[in-house]
Design a protein around this motif. Structure first.
Motif, short mmCIF file in Angstrom:
data_model
loop_
_atom_site.label_atom_id
_atom_site.label_comp_id
_atom_site.label_asym_id
_atom_site.label_seq_id
_atom_site.Cartn_x
_atom_site.Cartn_y
_atom_site.Cartn_z
N GLY A 186 69.55 49.82 61.23
CA GLY A 186 70.42 49.22 60.33
C GLY A 186 71.52 49.71 61.22
O GLY A 186 72.98 49.68 60.67
N ASP A 187 70.73 49.71 62.08
CA ASP A 187 72.70 50.86 63.35
C ASP A 187 73.57 48.97 63.42
O ASP A 187 74.50 49.30 63.19
N SER A 188 72.71 47.99 63.65
CA SER A 188 73.54 47.45 64.30
C SER A 188 73.70 46.08 63.50
O SER A 188 73.09 45.66 62.77
N GLU A 189 75.07 45.34 63.26
CA GLU A 189 75.58 44.87 62.49
C GLU A 189 76.57 44.04 63.30
O GLU A 189 77.03 44.03 63.67
N LEU A 190 76.03 42.60 63.28
CA LEU A 190 76.70 41.48 63.85
C LEU A 190 77.95 40.77 62.85
O LEU A 190 77.93 41.00 61.75
N LYS A 191 79.13 41.13 63.52
CA LYS A 191 80.44 40.38 63.39
C LYS A 191 80.77 38.70 64.25
O LYS A 191 80.67 38.99 65.76
N TYR A 249 66.54 52.68 64.05
CA TYR A 249 67.52 51.93 64.62
C TYR A 249 67.95 50.47 64.31
O TYR A 249 68.30 49.86 64.95
#
Length: 85
Positions: A29-34, A27
């Motif tokens: 590395g899955d979320s990348e903020l934009k 979990y």
């Protein structure tokens, strides 16, 4: 004695840090903020709002300190006059 046995049983069921880390490993590395790209004008506008709010906060904080100072002084003088009679 029953409580001690129950606590030992709970300790055996407790998961170790390694087990918890392995469970959450996928979990991380899955979320990348934009973030939205801002124009220089929008950046300046946001900066000005932050500076204005900081100034208001400083003034409000100073007012609170002054009120507290006056209260302490008046209470001190009041107690002094009551005691000295």
């Amino acid at each position: 004695m029953l409580v001690v046995k129950a606590n030992r049983a709970l300790l055996r069921k407790r998961r170790s840090f390694k087990e918890i880390r392995e469970a959450y490993e996928g979990y991380l590395g899955d979320s990348e903020l934009k973030f939205k790209e801002l124009t220089p004008f929008e950046q300046k506008k946001i900066r000005d709002k932050i500076i204005e709010q900081a100034k208001k906060d400083r003034i409000e904080k100073a007012q609170h300190y002054l009120i507290a100072l006056f209260l302490v002084v008046f209470l001190g003088l009041g107690i002094y006059y009551i005691i000295s009679g």
